[in-house]
Design a protein around this motif. Structure first.
Motif, PDB file in Angstrom:
ATOM      1  N   PRO A  75     -59.818 -23.812 -37.277  1.00  0.00           N
ATOM      2  CA  PRO A  75     -58.470 -22.642 -37.246  1.00  0.00           C
ATOM      3  C   PRO A  75     -58.581 -21.837 -35.924  1.00  0.00           C
ATOM      4  O   PRO A  75     -57.070 -21.993 -35.278  1.00  0.00           O
ATOM      5  CB  PRO A  75     -58.449 -21.794 -38.586  1.00  0.00           C
ATOM      6  N   TYR A  76     -59.392 -21.368 -35.457  1.00  0.00           N
ATOM      7  CA  TYR A  76     -59.618 -20.551 -34.623  1.00  0.00           C
ATOM      8  C   TYR A  76     -59.380 -21.302 -33.400  1.00  0.00           C
ATOM      9  O   TYR A  76     -58.554 -21.407 -32.017  1.00  0.00           O
ATOM     10  CB  TYR A  76     -60.288 -19.933 -33.937  1.00  0.00           C
ATOM     11  N   ARG A  79     -55.737 -23.259 -31.767  1.00  0.00           N
ATOM     12  CA  ARG A  79     -54.283 -22.009 -32.098  1.00  0.00           C
ATOM     13  C   ARG A  79     -54.974 -22.307 -30.516  1.00  0.00           C
ATOM     14  O   ARG A  79     -53.713 -21.546 -30.152  1.00  0.00           O
ATOM     15  CB  ARG A  79     -55.434 -20.592 -32.684  1.00  0.00           C
ATOM     16  N   LEU A 102     -44.305 -18.872 -37.612  1.00  0.00           N
ATOM     17  CA  LEU A 102     -45.539 -19.053 -38.942  1.00  0.00           C
ATOM     18  C   LEU A 102     -46.860 -19.383 -37.945  1.00  0.00           C
ATOM     19  O   LEU A 102     -47.992 -18.365 -38.372  1.00  0.00           O
ATOM     20  CB  LEU A 102     -45.389 -20.418 -39.226  1.00  0.00           C
ATOM     21  N   PRO A 103     -46.734 -19.682 -36.579  1.00  0.00           N
ATOM     22  CA  PRO A 103     -47.750 -19.729 -35.718  1.00  0.00           C
ATOM     23  C   PRO A 103     -48.151 -18.075 -35.231  1.00  0.00           C
ATOM     24  O   PRO A 103     -49.199 -18.068 -35.208  1.00  0.00           O
ATOM     25  CB  PRO A 103     -48.038 -20.348 -34.353  1.00  0.00           C
ATOM     26  N   ILE A 105     -47.148 -15.402 -37.071  1.00  0.00           N
ATOM     27  CA  ILE A 105     -47.477 -15.023 -38.620  1.00  0.00           C
ATOM     28  C   ILE A 105     -49.087 -15.400 -38.885  1.00  0.00           C
ATOM     29  O   ILE A 105     -49.827 -14.231 -38.842  1.00  0.00           O
ATOM     30  CB  ILE A 105     -47.386 -15.197 -39.372  1.00  0.00           C
ATOM     31  N   VAL A 106     -49.532 -15.777 -38.322  1.00  0.00           N
ATOM     32  CA  VAL A 106     -50.905 -16.927 -38.930  1.00  0.00           C
ATOM     33  C   VAL A 106     -51.472 -16.528 -38.099  1.00  0.00           C
ATOM     34  O   VAL A 106     -53.302 -15.851 -38.798  1.00  0.00           O
ATOM     35  CB  VAL A 106     -51.243 -18.495 -38.457  1.00  0.00           C
ATOM     36  N   GLY A 108     -51.737 -13.212 -36.981  1.00  0.00           N
ATOM     37  CA  GLY A 108     -51.890 -11.789 -36.903  1.00  0.00           C
ATOM     38  C   GLY A 108     -51.330 -11.199 -35.490  1.00  0.00           C
ATOM     39  O   GLY A 108     -51.511 -10.587 -35.046  1.00  0.00           O
ATOM     40  N   THR A 109     -50.061 -11.926 -34.875  1.00  0.00           N
ATOM     41  CA  THR A 109     -49.486 -11.499 -33.887  1.00  0.00           C
ATOM     42  C   THR A 109     -49.053  -9.921 -34.215  1.00  0.00           C
ATOM     43  O   THR A 109     -48.443  -9.906 -35.025  1.00  0.00           O
ATOM     44  CB  THR A 109     -48.403 -12.509 -33.528  1.00  0.00           C
ATOM     45  N   ASP A 110     -48.469  -8.766 -33.796  1.00  0.00           N
ATOM     46  CA  ASP A 110     -47.683  -7.651 -33.305  1.00  0.00           C
ATOM     47  C   ASP A 110     -46.442  -7.710 -34.080  1.00  0.00           C
ATOM     48  O   ASP A 110     -45.530  -8.979 -33.475  1.00  0.00           O
ATOM     49  CB  ASP A 110     -47.487  -6.289 -32.316  1.00  0.00           C
ATOM     50  N   GLN A 111     -45.650  -7.172 -35.346  1.00  0.00           N
ATOM     51  CA  GLN A 111     -44.575  -7.447 -35.994  1.00  0.00           C
ATOM     52  C   GLN A 111     -44.043  -7.078 -35.186  1.00  0.00           C
ATOM     53  O   GLN A 111     -42.474  -8.386 -35.009  1.00  0.00           O
ATOM     54  CB  GLN A 111     -44.417  -6.279 -36.849  1.00  0.00           C
ATOM     55  N   TYR A 112     -43.941  -5.926 -33.717  1.00  0.00           N
ATOM     56  CA  TYR A 112     -42.470  -6.423 -32.805  1.00  0.00           C
ATOM     57  C   TYR A 112     -42.996  -7.032 -31.641  1.00  0.00           C
ATOM     58  O   TYR A 112     -41.649  -7.410 -30.919  1.00  0.00           O
ATOM     59  CB  TYR A 112     -42.702  -4.630 -32.214  1.00  0.00           C
ATOM     60  N   ARG A 150     -42.342 -24.361 -32.071  1.00  0.00           N
ATOM     61  CA  ARG A 150     -43.247 -23.668 -33.076  1.00  0.00           C
ATOM     62  C   ARG A 150     -44.719 -23.874 -32.638  1.00  0.00           C
ATOM     63  O   ARG A 150     -45.317 -23.693 -32.106  1.00  0.00           O
ATOM     64  CB  ARG A 150     -43.321 -24.560 -34.895  1.00  0.00           C
TER      65      ARG A 150
END
Ligand SMILES: Nc1ncnc2c1ncn2[C@@H]1O[C@H](COP(=O)(O)OP(=O)(O)O)[C@@H](O)[C@H]1O
Ligand SMILES: [Mg+2]
Lengths: 223, 305
Positions: A75-76, A79, A102-103, A105-106, A108-112, A150
Motif C-alpha cells: 500500500p505505501y 501511494r 479518496l487517495p 483520505i486513504v 490520512g491527509t489533514d482534514q483542512y 484522482r
C-alpha cells in the motif's frame, strides 16, 4: 525511476506475457508503451504497480525491489504511483469530489488540507464546476479526467496510464494527452500504454514497443 | 495528529451508521436475530438470579424443628429449651406444646372432626430453633443440627432448609447450563455477523479493489466493516436488554400476585447496571470479533486485477 533486468512474467497456465525485458526509465522522463493487443503492455504496468510479481529477473521502481517487496509494504509503495485506467475505475455512488478525495483520505491527509488539494486537482483537469456531480452524469471524457485528477491529487512522482484514451474520440484524446504532457512538464515521470499511433505521433516522446511479450523497439529518451 | 486520528475514526463511524441506515431492513434483521439470540441466555440468567434472591429470603427464616419424645414433662422441656437457647449458634427457641400443635393442625388440615375421635393426642411437642444470623450458612446449620441430635430428649431433628440447599445445587447447575448455552449462542452471533459482513464485503468488491490500488492498507479497508459489525452487535445487545425487560414486565404482575398470596413482598428485579453493561458490551464485542474474522478472510481474496 524504473529499472527492469531480464524480467519474465508467466501467468498461471504457462503463458509468457513478458520475456526478458530490459528497461530503464529515468525520473522525469515520459514514455509511450505500445504494441499489438496482447503484446504485454498492461502486464508491464501491472508489474510496476505490484499487482503482479515478476516470475524471473529483477525489477525496481522508486528504489524498491519488486521481487522482494513485502505484502504489507505494497500500500505505501502504491501511494507513490498515480494510475489512470481505461475504464476509469470510479466509485459510482460517490460524487466527483469524493472520488478525487479518496487517495487523500486513504493516506490520512489533514482534514483542512483535503478540500484545497481536491480543488487544485479538479482545476487542473478543468472539472472544478462538476465537483458535486455523480460520475454517471458525466461524459466519457469527463469521467476519464476525474480518474486523472484522482491519480495526481497525491502528487505522485510517477504517473501510469493504461489506454487512457481507449474509449475517446480524437479531440478528447488530444485534450487528455495535453494533460499528461503538462504533468510531464511539471517534473512527473509519465508512462502511457497505448496502441493509438496518433497519440504517440503527437506526443513526440520516447516509445517502447512490445511484440508478443518481447521488447521490439526502444527509441530512447527524446528531447 | 491525534486529533486527526479521532476525527478520521469519527468520520468512519458516522459513515458506517449512514450505510446501515440506508439498508434499514437488512440492518434490522441482523440486529433482531442477534437481539433474540442474546436475550435467551440473558433472560435465563436473570430468572436464575431472581429465584436465588427468593431463596435467600427463605434462608433467613431457616429453622430447625426438634420433635421431642412424647412423654417429656413440661419442666423437662423448659430446661432443654433453656439449654439450647444458650448455644452461641442459636438466636431464640419457640415451644409448640402438644395441645397447641394439635389445635393448629386441626385448623389447617380440616381433619378436626376425625382427630377429635382419637382418644389421645398423637402429636409430639416441638421446639423450633432459630439459628443466629451469624450461623445461617448451610454448613453451620448442618453442624448445629448434629449437635441438637445428640440430646436424649430429641426424637427427631429436622432442618427445614434441606430443600433450599437442593434448590441452590439446582441453581448452580442451571447457571452452568446457561453458561454453556451462552457460549454456543455467542458462536451463533459470530456466524451471523460474519455472514452479514461477508455479504457487505462482496457487495463492495469494486470499491475495495480501487482502495487497494490507490494504496489503502488492510486496516483502512477493514475499519468500516469492523464498525458495522460492532454497531450491529451493540444494537443487538440493546434489543436483547429491551426484550428481557419486556419479558420481566409481563411476568412481574402475576409473580407479584402469587407472592402476595404467600404473604411475600417479593418483586421481580431487572438486570443490574453491570449486567446490562455486560450484555450490551458482549453484543458489541461479538460484533467486532465476528466481522474481524470474516473481513480478514474475504479481504485477502480481493486483489486488484
Ligand atoms: N491474468 C492473466 N492470466 C493469464 N493470462 C493473462 C492474464 N492477463 C493477461 N494475460 C495474457 O497475457 C498476454 C498479455 O496481456 P496484456 O498485458 O493485457 O496485453 P496488452 O495490454 O498489451 O493488450 C495476453 O495474451 C493475455 O491473454
Ligand atoms: Mg491492455
Amino acid at each position: 525511476m524504473i529499472e527492469f533486468a531480464h524480467v519474465f512474467k508467466r501467468y498461471p497456465g504457462g503463458f509468457d506475457a513478458l520475456r526478458d525485458i530490459n528497461l530503464r526509465i529515468e525520473a522525469g522522463e515520459m514514455a509511450f508503451i505500445t504494441g499489438h493487443s496482447g503484446a504485454g503492455k498492461s502486464t508491464l504496468l501491472r508489474l510496476i504497480t505490484a499487482i503482479e510479481r515478476p516470475t524471473r529477473g529483477e525489477a525496481a521502481v522508486n528504489g524498491k525491489n519488486l521481487t522482494r517487496l513485502p505484502r504489507r509494504r505494497i500500500p505505501y509503495f502504491r501511494r507513490e504511483i498515480g494510475v489512470v485506467f481505461q475504464d476509469h475505475k470510479l466509485l459510482f455512488d460517490r460524487t466527483v469530489y469524493d472520488n478525487v478525495a479518496l487517495p487523500l483520505i486513504v493516506t490520512g491527509t489533514d482534514q483542512y488540507e483535503i478540500p484545497r488539494r481536491v480543488r487544485a486537482a479538479l482545476e487542473m483537469v478543468g472539472l472544478l464546476d462538476k465537483e458535486r456531480m455523480l460520475p454517471v452524469t458525466l461524459s466519457g471524457g469527463e469521467q476519464q479526467r476525474v480518474g486523472i485528477a484522482r491519480a495526481v491529487v497525491n502528487k505522485p512522482p510517477l504517473l501510469l496510464a493504461d489506454e487512457p484514451t481507449g474509449n475517446l474520440d480524437s479531440k478528447l484524446s488530444d485534450e487528455i494527452l495535453d494533460l499528461f504532457l503538462d504533468f510531464h512538464h511539471h517534473g512527473v515521470t509519465v508512462l502511457i500504454a497505448t496502441h493509438d499511433l496518433h497519440l504517440i505521433d503527437r506526443g513526440r516522446r520516447r516509445v517502447i514497443e512490445l511484440n508478443h511479450g518481447e521488447l521490439a523497439r526502444d527509441t530512447g529518451a527524446r528531447p | 495528529m491525534i486529533r486527526n486520528y479521532f476525527l478520521r475514526h469519527a468520520q468512519v463511524f458516522f459513515y458506517t451508521l449512514g450505510q446501515l441506515a440506508r439498508a434499514p431492513v437488512a440492518t434490522f434483521l441482523t440486529v433482531a436475530v442477534i437481539g433474540i439470540t442474546l436475550a435467551l441466555p440473558a433472560g435465563l440468567y436473570i430468572a436464575i438470579e431472581n429465584v436465588q434472591r427468593l431463596a435467600r429470603g427463605w434462608e433467613d427464616n431457616g429453622q430447625i424443628s426438634l420433635f421431642l419424645k412424647r412423654d417429656l414433662s413440661d419442666p423437662a422441656i423448659e430446661k432443654l429449651s433453656e439449654k439450647i437457647r444458650k448455644l452461641p449458634a442459636v438466636s431464640w427457641v419457640d415451644y409448640v406444646s402438644r395441645e397447641a400443635a394439635l389445635a393448629e393442625f386441626k385448623k389447617l388440615s380440616g381433619f378436626g372432626e376425625a382427630l377429635g375421635a382419637l382418644d389421645r393426642n398423637p402429636l409430639p411437642p416441638v421446639l423450633v430453633v432459630h439459628p443466629a444470623a451469624t450461623h445461617s450458612h448451610p454448613d453451620a446449620l448442618q453442624s448445629l443440627l448434629k449437635d441438637l441430635r445428640r440430646y436424649n430428649e430429641v426424637e427427631l431433628a429436622q432442618l427445614d432448609l434441606e430443600w433450599v440447599r437442593r434448590l441452590y445445587a439446582m441453581l448452580d447447575l442451571a447457571r452452568q447450563g446457561v453458561l454453556i448455552l451462552a457460549a454456543g449462542l455467542a458462536v451463533a452471533v459470530l456466524l451471523i455477523i460474519g455472514n452479514t459482513i461477508r455479504l457487505a464485503v462482496l457487495n463492495r468488491r469494486d470499491e475495495i479493489e480501487i482502495i487497494k490500488l490507490i494504496g489503502g492498507t488492510n486496516a483502512f479497508i477493514r475499519r468500516p466493516f469492523l464498525y458495522a459489525g460492532m454497531l450491529q452487535g451493540l444494537l443487538g445487545g440493546i434489543l436483547a436488554w429491551l426484550l428481557v425487560g419486556l419479558g420481566l414486565l409481563l411476568l412481574s404482575s402475576p409473580v407479584h400476585r402469587l407472592a402476595s398470596l404467600y404473604g411475600s413482598l417479593f418483586v421481580v428485579e431487572n438486570m443490574g447496571f453491570m449486567a446490562t453493561l455486560t450484555l450490551i458490551g458482549t453484543g458489541g464485542l461479538l460484533g467486532w470479533l465476528g466481522s474481524r474474522l470474516a473481513v480478514g478472510r474475504h479481504l485477502r481474496a480481493i486483489e486488484p486485477r
